[in-house]
Design a protein around this motif. Structure first.
Motif, PDB file in Angstrom:
ATOM      1  N   LEU A   1     -24.931   4.974   2.941  1.00 40.10           N
ATOM      2  CA  LEU A   1     -24.146   6.130   2.405  1.00 40.10           C
ATOM      3  C   LEU A   1     -22.777   5.965   2.856  1.00 40.10           C
ATOM      4  O   LEU A   1     -21.848   6.106   2.364  1.00 40.10           O
ATOM      5  N   MET A   2     -22.519   5.690   4.160  1.00 41.31           N
ATOM      6  CA  MET A   2     -21.206   5.459   4.853  1.00 41.31           C
ATOM      7  C   MET A   2     -20.426   4.419   4.063  1.00 41.31           C
ATOM      8  O   MET A   2     -19.184   4.538   3.793  1.00 41.31           O
ATOM      9  N   ALA A   3     -21.036   3.116   3.908  1.00 43.49           N
ATOM     10  CA  ALA A   3     -20.289   2.176   3.423  1.00 43.49           C
ATOM     11  C   ALA A   3     -19.904   2.416   1.664  1.00 43.49           C
ATOM     12  O   ALA A   3     -18.784   2.354   1.368  1.00 43.49           O
ATOM     13  N   VAL A   4     -20.806   3.062   1.054  1.00 43.75           N
ATOM     14  CA  VAL A   4     -20.629   3.160  -0.219  1.00 43.75           C
ATOM     15  C   VAL A   4     -19.543   4.292  -0.472  1.00 43.75           C
ATOM     16  O   VAL A   4     -18.686   4.232  -1.376  1.00 43.75           O
ATOM     17  N   ILE A   5     -19.672   5.395   0.136  1.00 41.11           N
ATOM     18  CA  ILE A   5     -18.905   6.396  -0.036  1.00 41.11           C
ATOM     19  C   ILE A   5     -17.258   5.800   0.548  1.00 41.11           C
ATOM     20  O   ILE A   5     -16.698   6.339  -0.331  1.00 41.11           O
ATOM     21  N   GLY A   6     -17.346   5.451   1.618  1.00 39.29           N
ATOM     22  CA  GLY A   6     -16.090   4.899   2.150  1.00 39.29           C
ATOM     23  C   GLY A   6     -15.384   4.053   1.274  1.00 39.29           C
ATOM     24  O   GLY A   6     -14.321   4.151   1.064  1.00 39.29           O
ATOM     25  N   GLU A   7     -16.110   3.053   0.992  1.00 39.82           N
ATOM     26  CA  GLU A   7     -15.543   2.083  -0.162  1.00 39.82           C
ATOM     27  C   GLU A   7     -15.222   2.803  -1.551  1.00 39.82           C
ATOM     28  O   GLU A   7     -14.138   2.567  -2.039  1.00 39.82           O
ATOM     29  N   TYR A   8     -15.877   3.773  -1.861  1.00 37.10           N
ATOM     30  CA  TYR A   8     -15.479   4.503  -3.040  1.00 37.10           C
ATOM     31  C   TYR A   8     -14.144   5.168  -3.074  1.00 37.10           C
ATOM     32  O   TYR A   8     -13.482   4.873  -3.770  1.00 37.10           O
ATOM     33  N   LEU A   9     -14.060   5.981  -1.827  1.00 35.68           N
ATOM     34  CA  LEU A   9     -12.759   6.680  -1.671  1.00 35.68           C
ATOM     35  C   LEU A   9     -11.877   5.695  -1.394  1.00 35.68           C
ATOM     36  O   LEU A   9     -10.585   5.953  -1.803  1.00 35.68           O
ATOM     37  N   CYS A  10     -11.855   4.424  -0.597  1.00 37.45           N
ATOM     38  CA  CYS A  10     -10.638   3.762  -0.365  1.00 37.45           C
ATOM     39  C   CYS A  10     -10.472   3.002  -1.722  1.00 37.45           C
ATOM     40  O   CYS A  10      -9.077   2.692  -2.069  1.00 37.45           O
ATOM     41  N   MET A  11     -11.366   2.686  -2.602  1.00 38.17           N
ATOM     42  CA  MET A  11     -11.020   2.145  -3.751  1.00 38.17           C
ATOM     43  C   MET A  11     -10.212   2.833  -4.714  1.00 38.17           C
ATOM     44  O   MET A  11      -9.397   2.711  -5.486  1.00 38.17           O
ATOM     45  N   ARG A  12     -10.538   4.332  -4.598  1.00 41.15           N
ATOM     46  CA  ARG A  12      -9.971   5.094  -5.617  1.00 41.15           C
ATOM     47  C   ARG A  12      -8.435   5.332  -5.167  1.00 41.15           C
ATOM     48  O   ARG A  12      -7.570   5.328  -6.026  1.00 41.15           O
ATOM     49  N   THR A  13      -8.388   5.271  -3.913  1.00 40.57           N
ATOM     50  CA  THR A  13      -6.864   5.252  -3.300  1.00 40.57           C
ATOM     51  C   THR A  13      -6.281   3.832  -3.660  1.00 40.57           C
ATOM     52  O   THR A  13      -4.827   3.898  -4.138  1.00 40.57           O
ATOM     53  N   GLU A  14      -6.771   2.730  -3.563  1.00 38.65           N
ATOM     54  CA  GLU A  14      -6.082   1.666  -3.852  1.00 38.65           C
ATOM     55  C   GLU A  14      -5.927   1.517  -5.241  1.00 38.65           C
ATOM     56  O   GLU A  14      -4.815   0.712  -5.689  1.00 38.65           O
ATOM     57  N   LEU A  15      -6.612   1.948  -6.162  1.00 44.35           N
ATOM     58  CA  LEU A  15      -6.350   1.705  -7.535  1.00 44.35           C
ATOM     59  C   LEU A  15      -5.498   2.859  -8.177  1.00 44.35           C
ATOM     60  O   LEU A  15      -5.507   2.851  -9.293  1.00 44.35           O
ATOM     61  N   ARG A  16      -4.781   3.651  -7.193  1.00 45.39           N
ATOM     62  CA  ARG A  16      -3.849   4.767  -7.797  1.00 45.39           C
ATOM     63  C   ARG A  16      -2.834   3.816  -8.659  1.00 45.39           C
ATOM     64  O   ARG A  16      -2.279   2.907  -8.329  1.00 45.39           O
ATOM     65  N   ALA A  17      -2.234   4.690  -9.586  1.00 43.31           N
ATOM     66  CA  ALA A  17      -1.113   3.792 -10.383  1.00 43.31           C
ATOM     67  C   ALA A  17       0.065   3.717  -9.403  1.00 43.31           C
ATOM     68  O   ALA A  17       0.172   4.644  -8.643  1.00 43.31           O
ATOM     69  N   ILE A  18       0.629   2.659  -9.600  1.00 39.69           N
ATOM     70  CA  ILE A  18       1.691   2.456  -8.939  1.00 39.69           C
ATOM     71  C   ILE A  18       3.141   3.095  -9.445  1.00 39.69           C
ATOM     72  O   ILE A  18       3.201   2.655 -10.671  1.00 39.69           O
ATOM     73  N   PRO A  19       3.788   3.777  -8.979  1.00 37.44           N
ATOM     74  CA  PRO A  19       5.147   4.425  -9.728  1.00 37.44           C
ATOM     75  C   PRO A  19       5.891   3.382  -9.707  1.00 37.44           C
ATOM     76  O   PRO A  19       6.472   2.403  -8.981  1.00 37.44           O
ATOM     77  N   VAL A  20       6.400   3.250 -11.068  1.00 35.23           N
ATOM     78  CA  VAL A  20       7.519   2.410 -11.339  1.00 35.23           C
ATOM     79  C   VAL A  20       8.962   2.894 -11.545  1.00 35.23           C
ATOM     80  O   VAL A  20       9.026   3.845 -12.430  1.00 35.23           O
ATOM     81  N   ASN A  21       9.968   2.347 -11.045  1.00 36.23           N
ATOM     82  CA  ASN A  21      11.238   3.292 -11.091  1.00 36.23           C
ATOM     83  C   ASN A  21      11.778   2.854 -12.273  1.00 36.23           C
ATOM     84  O   ASN A  21      12.112   1.563 -12.578  1.00 36.23           O
ATOM     85  N   SER A  22      12.027   3.682 -13.149  1.00 36.09           N
ATOM     86  CA  SER A  22      12.699   3.456 -14.454  1.00 36.09           C
ATOM     87  C   SER A  22      14.048   3.749 -14.541  1.00 36.09           C
ATOM     88  O   SER A  22      14.871   4.160 -15.577  1.00 36.09           O
ATOM     89  N   GLY A  23      14.977   3.296 -13.562  1.00 34.82           N
ATOM     90  CA  GLY A  23      16.232   3.891 -13.398  1.00 34.82           C
ATOM     91  C   GLY A  23      17.178   2.849 -14.415  1.00 34.82           C
ATOM     92  O   GLY A  23      16.468   1.859 -15.114  1.00 34.82           O
ATOM     93  N   PRO A  24      18.396   3.070 -14.126  1.00 34.38           N
ATOM     94  CA  PRO A  24      19.121   1.959 -14.925  1.00 34.38           C
ATOM     95  C   PRO A  24      19.309   0.648 -14.486  1.00 34.38           C
ATOM     96  O   PRO A  24      19.187   0.436 -13.449  1.00 34.38           O
ATOM     97  N   LYS A  25      18.984  -0.344 -15.514  1.00 34.85           N
ATOM     98  CA  LYS A  25      19.193  -1.733 -14.780  1.00 34.85           C
ATOM     99  C   LYS A  25      20.520  -2.388 -15.121  1.00 34.85           C
ATOM    100  O   LYS A  25      21.419  -1.832 -15.985  1.00 34.85           O
ATOM    101  N   SER A  26      20.825  -3.211 -14.277  1.00 34.70           N
ATOM    102  CA  SER A  26      22.201  -3.738 -14.465  1.00 34.70           C
ATOM    103  C   SER A  26      22.036  -5.253 -15.188  1.00 34.70           C
ATOM    104  O   SER A  26      20.903  -5.888 -15.447  1.00 34.70           O
ATOM    105  N   ASN A  27      23.137  -5.172 -16.124  1.00 35.20           N
ATOM    106  CA  ASN A  27      22.921  -6.502 -17.044  1.00 35.20           C
ATOM    107  C   ASN A  27      23.732  -7.587 -16.304  1.00 35.20           C
ATOM    108  O   ASN A  27      24.954  -7.484 -15.690  1.00 35.20           O
ATOM    109  N   LEU A  28      22.946  -8.679 -16.053  1.00 34.93           N
ATOM    110  CA  LEU A  28      23.474  -9.895 -15.500  1.00 34.93           C
ATOM    111  C   LEU A  28      23.688 -10.917 -16.360  1.00 34.93           C
ATOM    112  O   LEU A  28      23.378 -11.379 -17.265  1.00 34.93           O
TER     113      LEU A  28
END
Length: 156
Positions: free
Chosen positions: A129-156
């Motif tokens: 129980l401890m391993a499965v539930i702990g891993e489930y909670l940790c994996m949910r946190t690890e797989l959260r969407a990573i916010p991507v900053n969509s600010g203005p880009k500079s032209n190089l």
């Protein structure tokens, strides 16, 4: 130098502190859960409820309540894994370590190796129980969407 996503640096001091922390969480919350279930029946708490493997059993009310406290403690420790360990890959390692030290503690406390089937069943179920539930909670946190900053880009 580029940054590494989820880079992991070997830090034995951190690992030892996490092991000690998880042991503290395990025994502190087990004690609190046992105080809670002991309030349901007229009994006095003792270290036997934590370390004596003869207490855990299906035949007595105290044994069943103690088993319930161990199961509830595994849920609490899963939250501890999620909050302090935060890595799904390490949940099983820390769970086995906590229960291994509990086995050693019970062995020292009773001066003999645990031999009752109910003790082994309760601890194996709590470990799972401890391993499965702990891993489930940790994996949910690890797989959260990573916010991507969509600010203005500079032209190089």
């Amino acid at each position: 130098m580029g940054s590494h996503f989820r880079s992991y640096i070997w830090d034995p001091v951190l690992i030892v502190f996490q092991i000690v922390l998880m042991q503290c969480i395990y025994y502190s919350f087990l004690g609190l859960w046992l105080v809670g279930v002991d309030s349901l029946v007229p009994t006095h708490g003792s270290l036997n409820q934590i370390f004596s493997y003869e207490i855990l059993g299906f035949s007595s009310l105290l044994g069943r309540l103690s088993m319930m406290a161990f199961v509830l403690n595994s849920l609490t420790c899963a939250l501890g894994l999620w909050f302090f360990i935060r890595r799904g890959k390490q949940c099983l390692d820390f769970t086995v370590t906590v229960h291994f030290f509990h086995l050693i503690s019970c062995w020292i406390y009773n001066s003999r190796f645990p031999s009752t089937l109910s003790w082994w069943l309760v601890n194996l179920a709590c470990m799972a129980l401890m391993a499965v539930i702990g891993e489930y909670l940790c994996m949910r946190t690890e797989l959260r969407a990573i916010p991507v900053n969509s600010g203005p880009k500079s032209n190089l």
